[in-house]
Enzyme design. Sequence first.
Site, PDB file in Angstrom:
ATOM      1  CG  HIS A 103      -6.315  -0.610   3.064  1.00 56.50           C
ATOM      2  ND1 HIS A 103      -5.688   0.625   3.135  1.00 56.50           N
ATOM      3  CD2 HIS A 103      -7.142  -0.545   1.986  1.00 56.50           C
ATOM      4  CE1 HIS A 103      -6.129   1.390   2.148  1.00 56.50           C
ATOM      5  NE2 HIS A 103      -6.995   0.702   1.437  1.00 56.50           N
ATOM      6  CB  CYS A 104      -0.938  -2.147   5.704  1.00 56.35           C
ATOM      7  SG  CYS A 104      -1.728  -1.206   7.010  1.00 56.35           S
ATOM      8  CG  LEU A 105      -0.144  -6.918   4.241  1.00 58.77           C
ATOM      9  CD1 LEU A 105      -0.801  -8.194   4.743  1.00 58.77           C
ATOM     10  CD2 LEU A 105       1.380  -7.085   4.180  1.00 58.77           C
ATOM     11  NE  ARG A 150      -3.624   0.174   0.118  1.00 58.21           N
ATOM     12  CZ  ARG A 150      -4.627   0.112  -0.741  1.00 58.21           C
ATOM     13  NH1 ARG A 150      -4.974   1.176  -1.461  1.00 58.21           N
ATOM     14  NH2 ARG A 150      -5.275  -1.024  -0.936  1.00 58.21           N
ATOM     15  CB  SER A 193      -4.319  -5.500   8.896  1.00 62.19           C
ATOM     16  OG  SER A 193      -5.165  -6.608   8.736  1.00 62.19           O
TER      17      SER A 193
END
Length: 352
Positions: A343-345, A103, A341
């Site tokens: 979304h960050c990935l 992200r 989590s």
Amino acid sequence: MPDINTSLTPAELGFGFPAEWFPHRATWLTFPHNEASWQGERLAKMRPQYLAFIKAITQGENVGIIANDENLKTFVSKELDQTGVDLSKIEFVIKPTNDAWCRDHGPSFVVNEKTKEKAIVNWGHNAWGGKYPPYDDDNRTPQAIANYLNLPVFNPGIIMEGGAVEFNGAGSLLTSKSCLLNLNRNPHLNQAQIEEILCQYYGVQQILWVEGGIVGDDTDGHIDDTTRFINEDTVIACVEHDKNDENYKILQTNLQMLKGMRLVNGKQLNIIEIPMPKAVIIDDFRTPGSYANFLICNAGVITPVFNNQNDQIAIDILEKAFPEKKIIPLEATEIIWGQGSFHCLSQQEPLV
């Protein structure tokens, strides 16, 4: 390479960053291999949750996997096959990588809906204010994806992270002061200058600011852990009901700021409150567990859950908030140890 004058800005050429619910061609991931984020046995323990994430995305779109080398590609292909993933839905780009948080270091896709052209904005990446060197390989990721997809590239020349910004697809961008105004990102720029660059390179008309982020978030307060657009005028906003919790005050401050905002069309935000999980503490460390770190993809809304007493409350709220989307709760108890989590990935690539 498409003939686009990248000496102009995306906004000048009619490009904008689509909202996350815009149909995807693919979602991009940087496959984790470095023990800097999941130390020792934790990298192996989080992998089944990560593979389940990939499998869920492939129910509606392709997954582009950035793999550090050919050996990792071979390993990942075998693991995905054993997990029951349709390998025809997987695309690989082989390039050196430092960390897994696509992200923030991955490509930002902008679209011209009139001409049906797509391009990439190549923001600079400095690992959240230089916290986790080295990060030079990750910083080269957007250009590598542009080469793979044969897309033109815009280079704003400043530090920016995808988790720091939220979009409603109708001219508004939401972010946090604690992150984007932090001197560890772009100390030579003031707020007005940052706003102008965001408008020009994301193709938005206004920047809306909340104050900060949650405990355990090492990004200085990314918006994708606290407040998420789910349609043009609605946000999911995290709240903490325990007044003694460290997150209570900052989330109340953010909530009051959200209530005072007006969108481009003059409307107030429709705010749907969602609780924080009870503190997700692992090895005496409070992780940044948040139900807001979901990914909206073609297959549904992939939502992190933490074997927590508030999991079902959050799922119920999201099911009402997304009446036309399937809510896909996935365990993230091992993933969140790395301080991020789903979304960050991930970073979505729009379909045009």
